[in-house]
Scaffold this active site. Sequence first.
Site, PDB file in Angstrom:
ATOM      1  N   LYS A   1      44.901  41.264  45.036  1.00 33.46           N
ATOM      2  CA  LYS A   1      44.684  42.710  45.144  1.00 33.46           C
ATOM      3  C   LYS A   1      43.440  42.990  45.990  1.00 33.46           C
ATOM      4  CE  LYS A   1      47.121  43.607  40.841  1.00 33.46           C
ATOM      5  NZ  LYS A   1      47.110  43.761  39.380  1.00 33.46           N
TER       6      LYS A   1
ATOM      7  N   GLN B   1      42.889  44.433  34.588  1.00 38.76           N
ATOM      8  CA  GLN B   1      44.041  43.533  34.644  1.00 38.76           C
ATOM      9  C   GLN B   1      44.576  43.269  33.234  1.00 38.76           C
ATOM     10  OE1 GLN B   1      45.551  42.565  37.433  1.00 38.76           O
ATOM     11  NE2 GLN B   1      47.052  41.272  36.428  1.00 38.76           N
TER      12      GLN B   1
ATOM     13  N   ASP C   1      46.556  52.604  37.963  1.00 42.83           N
ATOM     14  CA  ASP C   1      47.712  51.982  37.307  1.00 42.83           C
ATOM     15  C   ASP C   1      48.617  53.027  36.656  1.00 42.83           C
ATOM     16  OD1 ASP C   1      48.054  49.216  37.470  1.00 42.83           O
ATOM     17  OD2 ASP C   1      46.363  48.839  36.129  1.00 42.83           O
TER      18      ASP C   1
HETATM   19  N1  GUN Z   1      49.383  42.724  34.922  1.00 42.52           N
HETATM   20  C1  GUN Z   1      50.593  42.518  35.495  1.00 42.52           C
HETATM   21  N2  GUN Z   1      50.920  43.570  36.281  1.00 42.52           N
HETATM   22  C2  GUN Z   1      49.902  44.446  36.202  1.00 42.52           C
HETATM   23  C3  GUN Z   1      49.665  45.717  36.803  1.00 42.52           C
HETATM   24  O1  GUN Z   1      50.461  46.263  37.567  1.00 42.52           O
HETATM   25  N3  GUN Z   1      48.474  46.315  36.463  1.00 42.52           N
HETATM   26  C4  GUN Z   1      47.597  45.742  35.596  1.00 42.52           C
HETATM   27  N4  GUN Z   1      46.473  46.417  35.318  1.00 42.52           N
HETATM   28  N5  GUN Z   1      47.797  44.558  35.039  1.00 42.52           N
HETATM   29  C5  GUN Z   1      48.934  43.925  35.337  1.00 42.52           C
END
Ligand code: GUN
Length: 289
Positions: free
Chosen positions: A59, A103, A126
């Site tokens: 990311k 995450q 998110d």
């Molecule tokens: N863990 C797996 N996919 C995601 C996501 O899209 N956002 C977050 N914050 N954690 C994740």
Amino acid sequence: MNAETRQTVVVDGLALANEIRDELSEAVNRHVQAGRRAPRLAVVLVGDDPASASYIKGKQRACSRVGMDSEEHDLPGSASQQEIIDVVERLNADDRVDGILVQLPLPKGVDANAVTGAIDPEKDVDGLHAVNAGRLLLGLPCLTACTPLGIMKILECHKIPLEGAQAVVIGRSNIVGKPVSLLLQQKNATVTMCHSRTRDLRAECRRADVLVAAVGVPMLVKRDWVKPGAAVIDVGVSVVDGKLTGDVDTDAVQGVASIVTPHRRGVGPMTITMLLENTLQAYENRTGV
Ligand code: GUN
């Protein structure tokens, strides 16, 4: 067309993601050329799960490639819920931070809803805060979860008709199943949400013109679960014998599905791209440009 002779298109999520990233890069560049700062994403990683660490790095790399800034906040797996929320609140108060991503999953004993609920809804890239989830439900403008946005872009790009279509979503998570169901419904699909207690999952799937599998059960969706001509979106990520595996038996649905997303270079690159798009959106909303 006969089911056996159908040419299934394997979606190139990376190529689509790169096209969108080029546009994002131009938008960021326009801001910077106008003398404004670049958008900034803050990511919070709790614990030392290697998969989460690798996602976070991906990311941040994606941010840097489109000219966005990012910062990482690492906490030990032993961090308390309050310690994580303290970091989130510092980031809320930091005017240079436009997007905050914690995450998931978080360590056992930490209430993920309490943590995501502490994020300023304007920085909630998110789309997990109750304000954004509620606004999505009401059809109001909001920051929306990244994977569902990526799925909708894939369907749009491949010109999959949604008006009046039967869409079946396997999985009812807050981050994929629920929001993608709402987005499909907004496009006038008739949506069925399936989950672990659904009685005849195969029969439900066989009715689907659009099938989204987001449940994390490796190879759940078999050839005879797919209606000829259906668009099949595989969101599942599992590791089986060291190999990345999705929720769909991708090889088996060849010749039946109209399109299918592969485990690699499918939905994943689009999720990251939508995170960039959300960060830019949050920046523009916050700075009023
Ligand atoms: N863990 C797996 N996919 C995601 C996501 O899209 N956002 C977050 N914050 N954690 C994740």
